[in-house]
Scaffold this motif. Structure first.
Motif, PDB file in Angstrom:
ATOM      1  N   SER A  50       0.794  -1.231   0.000  1.00  0.00           N
ATOM      2  CA  SER A  50       0.000   0.000   0.000  1.00  0.00           C
ATOM      3  C   SER A  50       0.825   1.279   0.000  1.00  0.00           C
ATOM      4  O   SER A  50       0.516   2.224  -0.737  1.00  0.00           O
ATOM      5  CB  SER A  50      -0.977  -0.002   1.181  1.00  0.00           C
ATOM      6  OG  SER A  50      -0.277  -0.072   2.409  1.00  0.00           O
ATOM      7  N   THR A  66      -4.366   9.430   4.141  1.00  0.00           N
ATOM      8  CA  THR A  66      -4.293   8.037   3.671  1.00  0.00           C
ATOM      9  C   THR A  66      -4.728   7.035   4.741  1.00  0.00           C
ATOM     10  O   THR A  66      -4.634   5.828   4.531  1.00  0.00           O
ATOM     11  CB  THR A  66      -2.854   7.696   3.233  1.00  0.00           C
ATOM     12  OG1 THR A  66      -1.972   7.831   4.362  1.00  0.00           O
ATOM     13  CG2 THR A  66      -2.390   8.618   2.125  1.00  0.00           C
ATOM     14  N   GLU A  69      -7.338   3.619   5.009  1.00  0.00           N
ATOM     15  CA  GLU A  69      -7.376   2.751   3.823  1.00  0.00           C
ATOM     16  C   GLU A  69      -6.002   2.193   3.459  1.00  0.00           C
ATOM     17  O   GLU A  69      -5.880   1.060   3.000  1.00  0.00           O
ATOM     18  CB  GLU A  69      -7.969   3.500   2.626  1.00  0.00           C
ATOM     19  CG  GLU A  69      -9.458   3.821   2.753  1.00  0.00           C
ATOM     20  CD  GLU A  69      -9.719   5.160   3.441  1.00  0.00           C
ATOM     21  OE1 GLU A  69      -8.825   5.631   4.183  1.00  0.00           O
ATOM     22  OE2 GLU A  69     -10.811   5.737   3.237  1.00  0.00           O
ATOM     23  N   TYR A  70      -4.944   2.998   3.662  1.00  0.00           N
ATOM     24  CA  TYR A  70      -3.587   2.583   3.291  1.00  0.00           C
ATOM     25  C   TYR A  70      -2.714   2.405   4.529  1.00  0.00           C
ATOM     26  O   TYR A  70      -1.544   2.745   4.539  1.00  0.00           O
ATOM     27  CB  TYR A  70      -2.984   3.592   2.316  1.00  0.00           C
ATOM     28  CG  TYR A  70      -3.694   3.615   0.993  1.00  0.00           C
ATOM     29  CD1 TYR A  70      -3.297   2.786  -0.051  1.00  0.00           C
ATOM     30  CD2 TYR A  70      -4.794   4.448   0.783  1.00  0.00           C
ATOM     31  CE1 TYR A  70      -3.964   2.788  -1.268  1.00  0.00           C
ATOM     32  CE2 TYR A  70      -5.476   4.461  -0.437  1.00  0.00           C
ATOM     33  CZ  TYR A  70      -5.045   3.634  -1.449  1.00  0.00           C
ATOM     34  OH  TYR A  70      -5.713   3.636  -2.658  1.00  0.00           O
ATOM     35  N   SER A 396      -7.198  -6.747  -2.292  1.00  0.00           N
ATOM     36  CA  SER A 396      -6.482  -5.475  -2.278  1.00  0.00           C
ATOM     37  C   SER A 396      -5.320  -5.404  -3.268  1.00  0.00           C
ATOM     38  O   SER A 396      -5.152  -4.385  -3.945  1.00  0.00           O
ATOM     39  CB  SER A 396      -5.982  -5.178  -0.858  1.00  0.00           C
ATOM     40  OG  SER A 396      -5.131  -4.059  -0.838  1.00  0.00           O
ATOM     41  N   PHE A 407     -10.319   0.035  -0.326  1.00  0.00           N
ATOM     42  CA  PHE A 407     -11.142   0.168   0.873  1.00  0.00           C
ATOM     43  C   PHE A 407     -10.401  -0.383   2.086  1.00  0.00           C
ATOM     44  O   PHE A 407     -10.394   0.200   3.157  1.00  0.00           O
ATOM     45  CB  PHE A 407     -12.467  -0.578   0.670  1.00  0.00           C
ATOM     46  CG  PHE A 407     -13.105  -1.048   1.949  1.00  0.00           C
ATOM     47  CD1 PHE A 407     -13.630  -0.129   2.860  1.00  0.00           C
ATOM     48  CD2 PHE A 407     -13.166  -2.401   2.266  1.00  0.00           C
ATOM     49  CE1 PHE A 407     -14.209  -0.564   4.042  1.00  0.00           C
ATOM     50  CE2 PHE A 407     -13.747  -2.837   3.444  1.00  0.00           C
ATOM     51  CZ  PHE A 407     -14.271  -1.909   4.340  1.00  0.00           C
ATOM     52  N   ASP A 408      -9.749  -1.538   1.911  1.00  0.00           N
ATOM     53  CA  ASP A 408      -9.009  -2.176   3.001  1.00  0.00           C
ATOM     54  C   ASP A 408      -7.757  -2.801   2.402  1.00  0.00           C
ATOM     55  O   ASP A 408      -7.830  -3.751   1.621  1.00  0.00           O
ATOM     56  CB  ASP A 408      -9.878  -3.244   3.673  1.00  0.00           C
ATOM     57  CG  ASP A 408      -9.253  -3.809   4.935  1.00  0.00           C
ATOM     58  OD1 ASP A 408      -8.012  -3.867   5.018  1.00  0.00           O
ATOM     59  OD2 ASP A 408     -10.001  -4.201   5.849  1.00  0.00           O
ATOM     60  N   ASP A 409      -6.583  -2.264   2.758  1.00  0.00           N
ATOM     61  CA  ASP A 409      -5.339  -2.766   2.158  1.00  0.00           C
ATOM     62  C   ASP A 409      -4.904  -4.105   2.743  1.00  0.00           C
ATOM     63  O   ASP A 409      -3.945  -4.712   2.282  1.00  0.00           O
ATOM     64  CB  ASP A 409      -4.215  -1.737   2.279  1.00  0.00           C
ATOM     65  CG  ASP A 409      -3.732  -1.532   3.708  1.00  0.00           C
ATOM     66  OD1 ASP A 409      -4.287  -2.142   4.626  1.00  0.00           O
ATOM     67  OD2 ASP A 409      -2.781  -0.734   3.901  1.00  0.00           O
ATOM     68  N   SER A 412      -6.639  -2.465   7.298  1.00  0.00           N
ATOM     69  CA  SER A 412      -7.372  -1.218   7.552  1.00  0.00           C
ATOM     70  C   SER A 412      -8.505  -1.395   8.555  1.00  0.00           C
ATOM     71  O   SER A 412      -8.745  -0.531   9.404  1.00  0.00           O
ATOM     72  CB  SER A 412      -7.929  -0.654   6.240  1.00  0.00           C
ATOM     73  OG  SER A 412      -6.905  -0.458   5.302  1.00  0.00           O
ATOM     74  N   SER A 413      -9.199  -2.521   8.470  1.00  0.00           N
ATOM     75  CA  SER A 413     -10.347  -2.730   9.363  1.00  0.00           C
ATOM     76  C   SER A 413      -9.927  -2.933  10.812  1.00  0.00           C
ATOM     77  O   SER A 413     -10.758  -2.888  11.713  1.00  0.00           O
ATOM     78  CB  SER A 413     -11.172  -3.928   8.889  1.00  0.00           C
ATOM     79  OG  SER A 413     -10.376  -5.095   8.842  1.00  0.00           O
ATOM     80  N   TYR A 441     -14.681   6.818   8.178  1.00  0.00           N
ATOM     81  CA  TYR A 441     -14.374   5.657   7.335  1.00  0.00           C
ATOM     82  C   TYR A 441     -15.531   4.647   7.380  1.00  0.00           C
ATOM     83  O   TYR A 441     -16.028   4.195   6.344  1.00  0.00           O
ATOM     84  CB  TYR A 441     -13.074   5.033   7.850  1.00  0.00           C
ATOM     85  CG  TYR A 441     -12.694   3.680   7.305  1.00  0.00           C
ATOM     86  CD1 TYR A 441     -12.279   3.514   5.989  1.00  0.00           C
ATOM     87  CD2 TYR A 441     -12.689   2.553   8.126  1.00  0.00           C
ATOM     88  CE1 TYR A 441     -11.885   2.278   5.499  1.00  0.00           C
ATOM     89  CE2 TYR A 441     -12.297   1.317   7.659  1.00  0.00           C
ATOM     90  CZ  TYR A 441     -11.901   1.184   6.345  1.00  0.00           C
ATOM     91  OH  TYR A 441     -11.511  -0.037   5.869  1.00  0.00           O
TER      92      TYR A 441
END
Length: 498
Positions: A50, A66, A69-70, A396, A407-409, A412-413, A441
């Motif tokens: 990412s 960033t 997401e990143y 991803s 959305f999710d690298d 991210s979650s 987010y």
């Protein structure tokens, strides 16, 4: 008679050399076969990509713009090393894996050959095979900074030790230790292992080296934090780390940690046996107390202690911490101290043959491999033909290769669990901003799904995004079975908006 026995011993050693060399070549071919697969082989492979993806697009990582997401919990150095290569050859998963692999090979060569006699024998091949297999457990062959980290970590110890901790080389050792820290935080341990060795050169040299090093380290912290405002949030205080480490460790955690250590020791059984033989040789030669003058012994003991607590309490520690922090030190200890008598012992070589087979057959899980390029190509086509797609973690890398928004690298979650902490509030003062970003987010994803903004949602069982899907707006149009050789089979569902 002695000539016949000696000739027989040499013949046996040559046969073993050929066997170990063939085994090493077989595993190299096997892992490269997986490395060169052009589709994801691990659940979170987009994670390490990412920051490089952002840099390719002229965007600075580790900033509020960033986040999350990143999100990158590892470090920036691997991304900077890989950047020119992906610029030349494209943002391909294979490029990252190849560079990771080359650093692993470099680490093995550094441990076995730097300032050593350039001789290949049974012991050298056993160490090469044992290291190579342990370094390639599970996800270590995927897109990760671990190869670079292991190379720096091993090089720091080897360079300091084999140059007798001379000031000229200690400058280079200090710089490489900093680079190890900015590759992945826990590789910073290499400097403190070297500091143990410096004690044998006198407290004055050890203290002076540490003062100079930590001044340089502190300056680097200020510079990096200035350039990347969220760098230490994402790496040192990753995933909402509380900063409150309890001194009490439950029996359950310690039991699990010890079980992981025992599992790792079974994998490095050939090196463990060699280390025990070294210690017994010291005793047999009347040099018992000389053993305690060996800095490598203390480095090895320190690593083993740290891997019991705190690092060993983490789930899957044997796949990363043990392989990357313990195995190199074990190998260096053996290379530094094994005498020629032991190296040429036929009995020892036979024992090594048995333990290598034991480690390979029973204790080293070989990743399953499934050629499912057809399925991945199908998922890639869905992404290419959509205007706005929401994908879960395993997809991803494909989004990044296609230069699509992520959305999710891969991690991210994890920020769903982020909570402001006193230590980060005092140090950086951005906790409230991160909470706001996290809430926005989640809100953006929910509203995007509710309003039908995504023309496709590609997800899999058990993901957080699943509970947000409105089945009046999105209908399942396909399910695709793919295989992640480093992890598990995965059923991926494709939903399209009405």
């Amino acid at each position: 008679m002695s000539k016949i026995v000696n000739y027989s011993n040499k013949t046996f050693s040559k046969i073993l050399e050929v066997l170990f060399l063939l085994a090493l070549c077989a595993f190299v071919v096997y892992y490269w076969y997986i490395i060169l697969k052009p589709y994801p082989i691990e659940f979170r492979e987009g994670h390490s990509m990412s920051s490089t993806t952002l840099l390719l697009n002229g965007v600075k990582p580790f900033t509020l713009d960033t986040y999350p997401e990143y999100y990158n919990s590892y470090g920036i150095l691997f991304n900077l090393v890989v950047l020119p290569f992906v610029y030349l050859f494209g943002n391909s998963i294979v490029v990252y894996r190849v560079i990771n692999e080359l650093f692993y090979i470099g680490a093995i060569l550094m441990i076995l050959l730097y300032r050593r006699e350039k001789k290949v024998d049974v012991i050298t091949l056993v160490l090469s095979l044992n290291l190579y297999l342990f370094f390639h457990l599970n996800t270590n062959v995927s897109v990760r900074p671990d190869g670079l980290g292991v190379f720096l970590y091993s090089s720091v110890i080897v360079m300091a030790l084999r140059n007798d901790f001379s000031w000229k080389y200690m400058i280079l050792v200090g710089i490489m230790s900093l680079l190890a820290f900015y590759t992945k935080t826990y590789y910073f341990l290499c400097w403190y292992l070297v500091s143990l060795g410096l004690l044998f050169k006198g407290c004055k040299k050890m203290l002076l080296s540490n003062v100079l090093f930590h001044v340089l380290f502190f300056i680097s912290l200020l510079v990096v934090n200035k350039i990347f405002p969220l760098y230490f949030y994402e790496t040192v205080f990753a995933y909402g780390f509380s900063g409150d480490i309890s001194s009490d460790v439950s029996d359950g955690y310690l039991t699990y940690s010890i079980s992981q250590m025992l599992r790792s020791l079974k994998i490095v059984l050939p090196m463990l046996i060699l280390a025990v033989i070294i210690c017994l040789r010291f005793v047999a030669n009347g040099r018992f107390f000389d053993l305690f003058k060996n800095p490598m012994l203390y480095m090895l003991l320190a690593v083993l202690i740290i891997l019991v607590y705190p690092l060993g309490t983490n789930d899957g520690a044997y796949l990363t911490y043990h392989a990357q922090l313990m195995a190199p030190v074990f190998a260096i200890f053996v290379v530094e101290n094994l005498d020629s008598t032991s190296r040429n012992s036929v009995a020892l070589q036979m024992l090594l043959l048995v333990t290598v087979l034991y480690a390979i057959i029973f204790k080293i899980p070989i990743m399953k491999e499934c050629d499912n390029s057809k399925e991945w190509n199908k998922l890639t086509a869905y992404i290419e033909n959509s205007d706005n797609v929401l994908c879960s973690e395993p997809l991803s890398p494909i989004l990044q290769i296609e230069n699509r928004p992520v959305f999710d690298d891969g991690v991210s979650s994890f920020v769903y669990s982020f909570k402001p902490q006193s230590i980060t509030t005092k140090l950086f003062g951005l906790d409230s901003c991160l909470v706001e970003k996290r809430n926005r987010y989640i809100s953006d994803v929910k509203s995007g799904i509710k309003n039908g903004e995504y023309d496709l949602i590609i997800t899999h069982d058990g993901r957080i995004v699943d509970k947000y899907i409105d089945y009046d707006i999105y209908k399942a149009i396909d399910s695709v079975d793919v295989y992640l050789p480093c992890n598990w089979p995965l059923k991926v569902y494709v939903y399209a908006s009405n």
